[in-house]
Motif scaffolding. Structure first.
Motif, PDB file in Angstrom:
ATOM      1  N   VAL A 121      68.654  -3.812  32.106  1.00 57.95           N
ATOM      2  CA  VAL A 121      68.250  -4.966  31.296  1.00 57.95           C
ATOM      3  C   VAL A 121      67.465  -4.542  30.063  1.00 57.95           C
ATOM      4  O   VAL A 121      67.351  -5.292  29.100  1.00 57.95           O
ATOM      5  CB  VAL A 121      67.419  -5.981  32.121  1.00 57.95           C
ATOM      6  CG1 VAL A 121      68.249  -6.517  33.273  1.00 57.95           C
ATOM      7  CG2 VAL A 121      66.117  -5.386  32.627  1.00 57.95           C
ATOM      8  N   ASP A 122      66.919  -3.328  30.083  1.00 51.42           N
ATOM      9  CA  ASP A 122      66.029  -2.940  28.992  1.00 51.42           C
ATOM     10  C   ASP A 122      65.952  -1.416  28.937  1.00 51.42           C
ATOM     11  O   ASP A 122      65.903  -0.764  29.971  1.00 51.42           O
ATOM     12  CB  ASP A 122      64.644  -3.535  29.252  1.00 51.42           C
ATOM     13  CG  ASP A 122      63.738  -3.452  28.042  1.00 51.42           C
ATOM     14  OD1 ASP A 122      64.263  -3.434  26.918  1.00 51.42           O
ATOM     15  OD2 ASP A 122      62.511  -3.412  28.229  1.00 51.42           O
ATOM     16  N   VAL A 123      65.966  -0.885  27.733  1.00 48.27           N
ATOM     17  CA  VAL A 123      65.827   0.561  27.541  1.00 48.27           C
ATOM     18  C   VAL A 123      64.778   0.789  26.466  1.00 48.27           C
ATOM     19  O   VAL A 123      64.815   0.164  25.412  1.00 48.27           O
ATOM     20  CB  VAL A 123      67.160   1.191  27.086  1.00 48.27           C
ATOM     21  CG1 VAL A 123      66.999   2.689  26.859  1.00 48.27           C
ATOM     22  CG2 VAL A 123      68.262   0.928  28.095  1.00 48.27           C
ATOM     23  N   GLU A 124      63.818   1.658  26.763  1.00 48.66           N
ATOM     24  CA  GLU A 124      62.817   2.016  25.752  1.00 48.66           C
ATOM     25  C   GLU A 124      62.999   3.471  25.403  1.00 48.66           C
ATOM     26  O   GLU A 124      63.235   4.292  26.280  1.00 48.66           O
ATOM     27  CB  GLU A 124      61.406   1.845  26.319  1.00 48.66           C
ATOM     28  CG  GLU A 124      60.812   0.484  26.107  1.00 48.66           C
ATOM     29  CD  GLU A 124      59.515   0.359  26.879  1.00 48.66           C
ATOM     30  OE1 GLU A 124      58.737   1.332  26.866  1.00 48.66           O
ATOM     31  OE2 GLU A 124      59.309  -0.681  27.510  1.00 48.66           O
ATOM     32  N   GLY A 125      62.804   3.781  24.138  1.00 51.04           N
ATOM     33  CA  GLY A 125      62.978   5.156  23.711  1.00 51.04           C
ATOM     34  C   GLY A 125      64.426   5.555  23.899  1.00 51.04           C
ATOM     35  O   GLY A 125      65.339   4.737  23.801  1.00 51.04           O
ATOM     36  N   SER A 126      64.608   6.815  24.191  1.00 51.80           N
ATOM     37  CA  SER A 126      65.958   7.317  24.295  1.00 51.80           C
ATOM     38  C   SER A 126      66.511   7.053  25.683  1.00 51.80           C
ATOM     39  O   SER A 126      65.904   7.413  26.673  1.00 51.80           O
ATOM     40  CB  SER A 126      65.915   8.812  23.982  1.00 51.80           C
ATOM     41  OG  SER A 126      66.965   9.458  24.605  1.00 51.80           O
ATOM     42  N   GLY A 127      67.634   6.377  25.763  1.00 57.53           N
ATOM     43  CA  GLY A 127      68.271   6.126  27.053  1.00 57.53           C
ATOM     44  C   GLY A 127      69.756   6.265  26.896  1.00 57.53           C
ATOM     45  O   GLY A 127      70.296   5.931  25.839  1.00 57.53           O
ATOM     46  N   PRO A 128      70.417   6.753  27.922  1.00 53.54           N
ATOM     47  CA  PRO A 128      71.845   7.025  27.778  1.00 53.54           C
ATOM     48  C   PRO A 128      72.725   5.775  27.746  1.00 53.54           C
ATOM     49  O   PRO A 128      73.767   5.772  27.115  1.00 53.54           O
ATOM     50  CB  PRO A 128      72.163   7.887  28.992  1.00 53.54           C
ATOM     51  CG  PRO A 128      71.085   7.601  29.973  1.00 53.54           C
ATOM     52  CD  PRO A 128      69.878   7.162  29.213  1.00 53.54           C
ATOM     53  N   ALA A 165      56.305   3.432  37.674  1.00 57.74           N
ATOM     54  CA  ALA A 165      57.623   4.035  37.553  1.00 57.74           C
ATOM     55  C   ALA A 165      57.960   4.866  38.783  1.00 57.74           C
ATOM     56  O   ALA A 165      57.084   5.436  39.424  1.00 57.74           O
ATOM     57  CB  ALA A 165      57.677   4.907  36.312  1.00 57.74           C
ATOM     58  N   PHE A 166      59.230   4.907  39.061  1.00 56.16           N
ATOM     59  CA  PHE A 166      59.675   5.749  40.162  1.00 56.16           C
ATOM     60  C   PHE A 166      59.510   7.213  39.771  1.00 56.16           C
ATOM     61  O   PHE A 166      59.457   7.552  38.594  1.00 56.16           O
ATOM     62  CB  PHE A 166      61.134   5.447  40.488  1.00 56.16           C
ATOM     63  CG  PHE A 166      61.301   4.238  41.328  1.00 56.16           C
ATOM     64  CD1 PHE A 166      61.826   4.321  42.603  1.00 56.16           C
ATOM     65  CD2 PHE A 166      60.892   2.992  40.841  1.00 56.16           C
ATOM     66  CE1 PHE A 166      61.968   3.186  43.375  1.00 56.16           C
ATOM     67  CE2 PHE A 166      61.024   1.865  41.624  1.00 56.16           C
ATOM     68  CZ  PHE A 166      61.564   1.950  42.891  1.00 56.16           C
ATOM     69  N   ALA A 167      59.430   8.058  40.761  1.00 53.69           N
ATOM     70  CA  ALA A 167      59.230   9.473  40.477  1.00 53.69           C
ATOM     71  C   ALA A 167      60.427  10.066  39.745  1.00 53.69           C
ATOM     72  O   ALA A 167      60.315  11.054  39.026  1.00 53.69           O
ATOM     73  CB  ALA A 167      58.995  10.226  41.777  1.00 53.69           C
ATOM     74  N   VAL A 168      61.570   9.429  39.935  1.00 54.61           N
ATOM     75  CA  VAL A 168      62.763   9.925  39.256  1.00 54.61           C
ATOM     76  C   VAL A 168      62.673   9.577  37.776  1.00 54.61           C
ATOM     77  O   VAL A 168      62.417   8.432  37.427  1.00 54.61           O
ATOM     78  CB  VAL A 168      64.025   9.254  39.832  1.00 54.61           C
ATOM     79  CG1 VAL A 168      65.274   9.880  39.240  1.00 54.61           C
ATOM     80  CG2 VAL A 168      64.030   9.361  41.332  1.00 54.61           C
ATOM     81  N   GLY A 169      62.866  10.539  36.911  1.00 57.03           N
ATOM     82  CA  GLY A 169      62.777  10.240  35.487  1.00 57.03           C
ATOM     83  C   GLY A 169      64.098  10.461  34.796  1.00 57.03           C
ATOM     84  O   GLY A 169      65.059  10.936  35.384  1.00 57.03           O
ATOM     85  N   LEU A 170      64.138  10.074  33.544  1.00 61.84           N
ATOM     86  CA  LEU A 170      65.315  10.329  32.735  1.00 61.84           C
ATOM     87  C   LEU A 170      65.091  11.639  31.984  1.00 61.84           C
ATOM     88  O   LEU A 170      64.027  11.851  31.421  1.00 61.84           O
ATOM     89  CB  LEU A 170      65.513   9.201  31.728  1.00 61.84           C
ATOM     90  CG  LEU A 170      65.863   7.835  32.303  1.00 61.84           C
ATOM     91  CD1 LEU A 170      65.839   6.797  31.209  1.00 61.84           C
ATOM     92  CD2 LEU A 170      67.215   7.880  32.962  1.00 61.84           C
ATOM     93  N   THR A 171      66.090  12.473  31.968  1.00 61.75           N
ATOM     94  CA  THR A 171      65.930  13.760  31.289  1.00 61.75           C
ATOM     95  C   THR A 171      65.670  13.561  29.800  1.00 61.75           C
ATOM     96  O   THR A 171      65.027  14.372  29.159  1.00 61.75           O
ATOM     97  CB  THR A 171      67.198  14.620  31.456  1.00 61.75           C
ATOM     98  OG1 THR A 171      68.309  13.804  31.109  1.00 61.75           O
ATOM     99  CG2 THR A 171      67.347  15.107  32.869  1.00 61.75           C
ATOM    100  N   CYS A 172      66.123  12.447  29.262  1.00 59.41           N
ATOM    101  CA  CYS A 172      65.960  12.210  27.839  1.00 59.41           C
ATOM    102  C   CYS A 172      64.570  11.673  27.508  1.00 59.41           C
ATOM    103  O   CYS A 172      64.235  11.478  26.345  1.00 59.41           O
ATOM    104  CB  CYS A 172      67.018  11.227  27.364  1.00 59.41           C
ATOM    105  SG  CYS A 172      67.278   9.891  28.528  1.00 59.41           S
ATOM    106  N   GLY A 173      63.745  11.388  28.514  1.00 64.10           N
ATOM    107  CA  GLY A 173      62.377  10.971  28.248  1.00 64.10           C
ATOM    108  C   GLY A 173      62.189   9.481  28.052  1.00 64.10           C
ATOM    109  O   GLY A 173      61.084   9.018  27.830  1.00 64.10           O
ATOM    110  N   GLY A 174      63.263   8.706  28.128  1.00 67.81           N
ATOM    111  CA  GLY A 174      63.145   7.265  27.924  1.00 67.81           C
ATOM    112  C   GLY A 174      62.748   6.542  29.200  1.00 67.81           C
ATOM    113  O   GLY A 174      62.498   7.151  30.243  1.00 67.81           O
TER     114      GLY A 174
END
Lengths: 105, 268
Positions: free
Chosen positions: A24-31, A85-94
């Motif tokens: 529903v929402d992406v902040e910063g860089s997201g794939p 946030a969940f411990a799982v992150g996005l490699t792109c930092g978003g």
């Protein structure tokens, strides 16, 4: 969600319960942008994707929790900018937010 | 038909449709199906006023081909003052529609600023110029597509894509380029055709268009030239805002006057 329709129809016809997770929402860089979606059947079968593979595993777990009634439908956040946030992150930092619910409407 | 059934059938047929879902606050999971034409399957977010406001916003999102999250009061309140006294309903509006297109002819200083503002508004932006050294992706990284071409072939090849939501802006002052661009644009159903130039330039352009056989008053009336609203814009960025404001007012059919000086409901 367009690419999920055939599988959603198939599961519905077979009486299989399904959870739907939509970005529903992406902040910063997201794939993937808002609207990217994946569906998880009660048997753990998965179609679609919501990121570049970074968070799909965790989304399956949360989706199955919703189907099992262990978790209310709602928003889950992945990324490092949020305390919850969940411990799982996005490699792109978003940061991405997904809405997870049962596909029963 | 169920909400998902109607949604799926419209998505499969490529017919515009939006789905609003409450994702946080009272009524999580409630859904409203929104279509620009006809009556969809009955659906509601739980309050008629909320439905009305969300439907309005969803239609705008659909028109722009955008999806995103919005916040409302439980009766559709949107202003910060009104939201202070109510629970907040967070709504995800998902649109299934191709984004509108803006084709910009002429890779000039104004082009980059216009392309940037167009992207903010949700347009898919094509920049086109016949001069290879100007029409480069490096100069217009915000554009979705940069083409080195003359206007004629581009319109011949893809003009049929353009409809009422789409925009053509012709920013060159070079008759070699802008006469075929205007001709090409007039042959499409683009909802807005803006042509840059002073009043004198436009008068001269009309003479050359007449020589090229373009003299139907109904056609010429479609040309917005000089381009943009009269807000005193000078810089490329200000001009881009002036043009885009005119594009919005052309679509909504509003007069573009200060709201302070007008009467009646702001959102119609």
């Amino acid at each position: 969600m367009r690419e999920l329709l055939d599988d959603l129809d198939r599961w519905r016809a077979a009486g299989v319960r399904v959870a739907l997770a939509r970005v529903v929402d992406v902040e910063g860089s997201g794939p993937r942008g808002p609207g990217a979606a994946m569906a998880v059947s009660e048997h753990g079968e998965v179609v679609g994707s919501v990121s570049g593979g970074c968070v799909e595993g965790a989304v399956v777990t949360e989706s199955l929790s919703v189907l099992a009634g262990d978790r209310e439908p709602g928003v889950i956040t992945f990324g490092y900018s949020d305390d919850e946030a969940f411990a799982v992150g996005l490699t792109c930092g978003g940061t991405i937010r997904l809405f997870v619910e049962e596909y029963d409407w | 038909m169920s909400i998902s059934g109607e949604l799926a059938s419209r998505v499969r047929d490529g017919v515009p449709v939006a789905l609003a879902t409450v994702i946080a606050g009272p009524g999580v999971g409630a859904k409203l199906l929104v279509v620009p034409d006809g009556d969809p399957a009955p659906s509601s977010l739980g309050d008629p006023d909320l439905d009305r406001v969300v439907r309005r916003d969803a239609l705008a999102e659909l028109e722009a081909g955008r999806s995103g999250v919005r916040h409302y009061g439980t009766s559709g309140q949107t202003t910060p003052e009104d939201l202070a006294d109510t629970d907040i309903v967070t709504v995800f509006v998902e649109s299934w529609a191709p984004p509108p297109q803006m084709w910009i002819f002429g890779a000039v200083d104004f082009t980059a600023a216009l392309a940037r503002v167009a992207k903010i508004l949700g347009f898919r932006v094509l920049v086109c110029d016949a001069r290879e050294i100007f029409a480069t992706g490096r100069r217009f990284p915000m554009a979705d597509e940069v083409r080195v071409a003359w206007p004629g072939p581009v319109f011949a090849e893809r003009g049929a894509e353009l409809g009422s939501r789409d925009v053509v802006c012709i920013l060159t002052h070079d008759p070699k380029f802008d006469i075929p661009a205007v001709k090409g644009a007039l042959a499409t159903s683009a909802g807005y055709i803006g042509v840059m130039g002073s009043r004198r330039t436009h008068a001269h352009r009309l003479e050359r268009l007449a020589e090229a056989g373009v003299d139907d008053p109904a056609d010429l009336a479609r040309l917005m030239s000089p381009v943009g609203l009269d807000i005193g814009a000078r810089t490329p960025e200000e001009t881009a805002i002036s043009i885009c404001a005119e594009i919005i007012s052309a679509r909504t059919g509003r007069e573009a006057r200060p709201l302070r000086d007008t009467e009646g409901p702001i959102h119609r």
